[in-house]
Write an enzyme that holds these catalytic residues in place. Sequence first.
Site, short mmCIF file in Angstrom:
data_model
loop_
_atom_site.label_atom_id
_atom_site.label_comp_id
_atom_site.label_asym_id
_atom_site.label_seq_id
_atom_site.Cartn_x
_atom_site.Cartn_y
_atom_site.Cartn_z
N LYS A 1 38.09 56.16 29.55
CA LYS A 1 38.08 54.75 29.09
C LYS A 1 36.60 53.28 29.42
O LYS A 1 36.26 53.83 30.56
CB LYS A 1 39.11 54.06 29.27
CG LYS A 1 39.63 53.60 30.95
CD LYS A 1 40.57 53.05 31.76
CE LYS A 1 40.54 52.60 33.32
NZ LYS A 1 42.41 52.70 33.70
N ARG B 1 53.62 46.61 35.42
CA ARG B 1 52.51 46.65 34.20
C ARG B 1 53.44 47.00 33.32
O ARG B 1 53.59 47.20 32.08
CB ARG B 1 51.28 46.99 34.26
CG ARG B 1 50.38 45.96 33.87
CD ARG B 1 48.61 46.65 34.34
NE ARG B 1 49.00 47.85 34.53
CZ ARG B 1 47.60 48.82 35.16
NH1 ARG B 1 46.37 47.42 35.51
NH2 ARG B 1 48.09 49.85 35.19
N TYR C 1 18.24 27.52 37.81
CA TYR C 1 19.04 26.57 37.36
C TYR C 1 19.53 26.51 38.32
O TYR C 1 20.11 26.78 39.32
CB TYR C 1 18.97 27.22 36.51
CG TYR C 1 19.15 27.35 34.79
CD1 TYR C 1 18.40 26.46 34.25
CD2 TYR C 1 18.74 28.96 34.63
CE1 TYR C 1 17.60 27.14 32.38
CE2 TYR C 1 18.76 29.40 32.94
CZ TYR C 1 18.06 28.58 32.52
OH TYR C 1 17.13 28.33 31.39
N MET D 1 20.30 34.23 32.69
CA MET D 1 20.57 35.01 31.20
C MET D 1 19.56 36.55 30.98
O MET D 1 20.11 37.29 30.72
CB MET D 1 20.90 34.53 29.79
CG MET D 1 21.54 35.54 28.43
SD MET D 1 21.02 34.61 27.06
CE MET D 1 22.30 32.75 27.06
C1 LIG Z 1 42.24 53.84 34.90
C2 LIG Z 1 43.77 54.28 34.61
C3 LIG Z 1 42.99 55.42 35.56
C4 LIG Z 1 41.78 55.59 37.01
O1 LIG Z 1 42.13 54.56 37.82
P1 LIG Z 1 40.66 54.24 38.93
O2 LIG Z 1 41.39 53.10 39.80
O3 LIG Z 1 39.35 54.40 38.23
O4 LIG Z 1 40.22 55.83 39.69
C5 LIG Z 1 44.26 56.29 36.57
N1 LIG Z 1 45.61 56.30 35.72
C6 LIG Z 1 45.53 55.14 34.25
C7 LIG Z 1 46.56 54.97 34.00
C8 LIG Z 1 44.92 54.20 34.07
O5 LIG Z 1 44.90 53.56 33.48
#
Ligand SMILES: *Cc1c(COP(=O)(O)O)cnc(C)c1O
Length: 368
Positions: free
Chosen positions: A35, A130, A259, A307
């Site tokens: 992802k 969640r 800055y 930046m």
């Molecule tokens: C992002 C995610 C993972 C991976 O998590 P890590 O901590 O990066 O290993 C596994 N399962 C779900 C449902 C996730 O959203």
Amino acid sequence: MPRPLCATIHLDSMQHNLARARSCAPQAKVWAVVKANAYGHGLERGMKGFATADGLALIETENALRLRELGWIKPILLLEGIFDASDVPLLAEHNINSTVHCVEQIKMLEYTQLYRPIDVHLKMNTGMNRLGFKPGEYAAAYKRLRAIPGIRNITLMTHFANADELEHPRLAIADQVQRFQRGAEGLEGERSLSNSGGVLHQAVLHAELQNDWVRPGIMLYGGTPGGRTAQDFGLRPTMTLTSEIIAIQQLVAGDTVGYGSRFEATGPMQVGVVACGYADGYPRHAPHGTPVIVDGVRTSVIGRVSMDMMTVDLTPVRNARVGSQVTLWGDGLPIDEVAAAAGTIGYELMCALAPRVRVTEGRLGTHG
Ligand SMILES: *Cc1c(COP(=O)(O)O)cnc(C)c1O
């Protein structure tokens, strides 16, 4: 000449880290999580680096389709499932495994004729609060899914809130596993519990963590979910961010830098200006003292990150010059260490690598 800032992606390290995940959980199949553009590494590079994974997991349907276009033929999992009923036919057409975490998603599947069977991951909320069905609602959700003719395999899934610690005082892995087992009692299907933290704890918790599928993300990218360092776990960095010194300033006592004039020299010193700023994904909140490597020597950020540039202390670096090599993170400087100094986590730094940063591929130790 391009700007000297460059992220080198180490596909060899990605393979190595995947092998580490497999050795931690030898019985389980591995969803390599790609992802967020493979945690900033690029989706296609994720696919190449994790070519031997059993499946790839991500968030968006578009990116699942892109993986198919790129030639990925093994399973794909949507970690949040679908966002609209119009995606249901795509699951069947492209053989995409969807997470199902709420009643609305079950309805989408009920209302759409599936002309080819699909596999799903049914998510249980075991305390993360969640996504997912509560343990007490889980069996009913499972039954309802089972009644849909086009649904083939249902994998039972949950997600840990505190897998970076063995025994979190509020919600330990073992508590979540217990709730999971209660909610899933008597239900048939493979099981998927562990993210990286769970995978890394598999050796200690192997009796509890009975995974048919594990879902490591951060560990595959050489980061740690917390606690110990990635090196302790035998993980290798997969992204090295390098740049160069593009200017040097000689300061005297009382001179300030950047800055807000936040840094003030107490005596004569040299300051190096590095071509890398927050618009590249370097954390703007990195305070004075955040580690950086110049010509192989460890030194630190001084003044505010701007930046396109940042400034570093050249005091310990002999013979520093315009063109000196700078490592912001990666090989020789764990990303987690930089993240910790800046009050964040390695995940965020990787994912925030900006599109304007040039990316190349190279073996660990041969970049720059
Ligand atoms: C992002 C995610 C993972 C991976 O998590 P890590 O901590 O990066 O290993 C596994 N399962 C779900 C449902 C996730 O959203």
